[in-house]
Design a protein around this motif. Structure first.
Motif: not given
Length: 295
Positions: A176-183, A194-201
């Motif tokens: 769920w936490s990973h899906l909340r990140c996508l939101q 297409a892709r994002v940086e994990a630290s900044t989104g």
């Protein structure tokens, strides 16, 4: 009608010597055909040689193992360096920071009920796969595709698959936490970079948004919801209202509410396409079916 092998009467016939000479000497067409075949063979040989040479070079993803090294940092290790990793671990011995080893153990303990259900001959492979998933997502908002520089990004489609895997091995909350990140990184119009940086989104470049992520994200929400309700009787879909609303609206708008194919665009190969591919149509259908199940 005059045929090729019967010359007109006005054309002088050749004597036997001329005929023998003509037979011995190849025609222009034969020479050209032979030349084309020869060039084609050379080209094919060059292509094969090039392919073999490429296959012999280390692959920047498959030949790299992500692990916490003695310095306490997560690094990409080549095959030789990875040999000193302990079996069933992505943490080097004597790691300066005890945190990674502790978190790795907690992760595996959370997976233990699922691992215990596997045949003994599959456990080692399963643990190895789970540890790769762990080390590429540990203390990150969502998993990255790899630790080699060009792959150290969050792809929505990859995160969707990882979330489903985590839920199925007993780690629904992490899913769920990973899906909340996508939101949190989704655009207001429902599209995903297409892709994002994990630290900044934030996206690292201007590559085109990829439509397949919409269907796969809806599929992931549906699957994680199904696993969560079956195991705990609870689901966190309420926390993803914005994600579901934006994603479904964009999916409906660009397919005429499911009456037309998705727009032409790149799929997981991330190359320009001239027509809709199965890599887009399939996830779109899966996403719509998943949305039906959710509602």
């Amino acid at each position: 009608m005059t045929t090729v092998d019967q010359p007109p009467e006005s054309m002088p016939l050749r004597d036997e010597g001329d005929t023998a000479s003509a037979i011995a000497r190849p025609s222009r067409r034969a020479m050209l055909t032979g030349a084309v075949v020869g060039i084609g063979a050379i080209g094919l040989g060059s292509a094969i040689t090039s392919a073999l040479a490429e296959a012999a070079r280390p692959d920047p993803v498959r030949s790299v193992t992500a692990a916490y090294t003695r310095s306490g940092l997560r690094e990409a290790l080549n095959a030789e360096s990875a040999q000193i990793l302990p079996a069933q671990s992505r943490v080097m011995p004597n790691c300066a920071d005890p945190g990674p080893a502790r978190r790795q153990q907690e992760f595996l303990e959370g997976c233990e009920p699922w691992l215990g259900s596997l045949p003994a001959d599959r456990r080692e492979l399963a643990v190895s796969a789970l540890l790769d998933l762990w080390v590429l997502s540990d203390e990150l908002p969502a998993p990255v595709a790899g630790w080699a520089g060009a792959w150290r990004y969050v792809w929505p489609r990859d995160t969707a698959f990882c979330a489903v895997a985590l839920a199925r091995v007993g780690l629904s909350e992490l899913a769920w936490s990973h899906l909340r990140c996508l939101q949190s990184v989704q655009s207001a119009d429902g599209s995903f970079a297409a892709r994002v940086e994990a630290s900044t989104g934030l996206p690292p470049d201007d590559r085109e948004s990829q439509f397949d992520s919409l269907g796969l994200v809806l599929w992931a929400v549906s699957e994680v919801h199904s696993v969560s309700t079956a195991t705990t009787g609870q689901s966190d879909t309420g926390e993803l209202d914005d994600l579901l609303r934006r994603t479904s609206r964009r999916l409906f708008d660009l397919t005429d509410r499911g009456r037309s194919l998705p727009p032409v665009g790149p799929d997981y190969w991330e190359v320009r396409e001239s027509q809709v591919t199965l890599g887009l149509a399939g996830p779109t259908l899966v996403g719509m079916n998943s949305l039906t199940a959710l509602t």
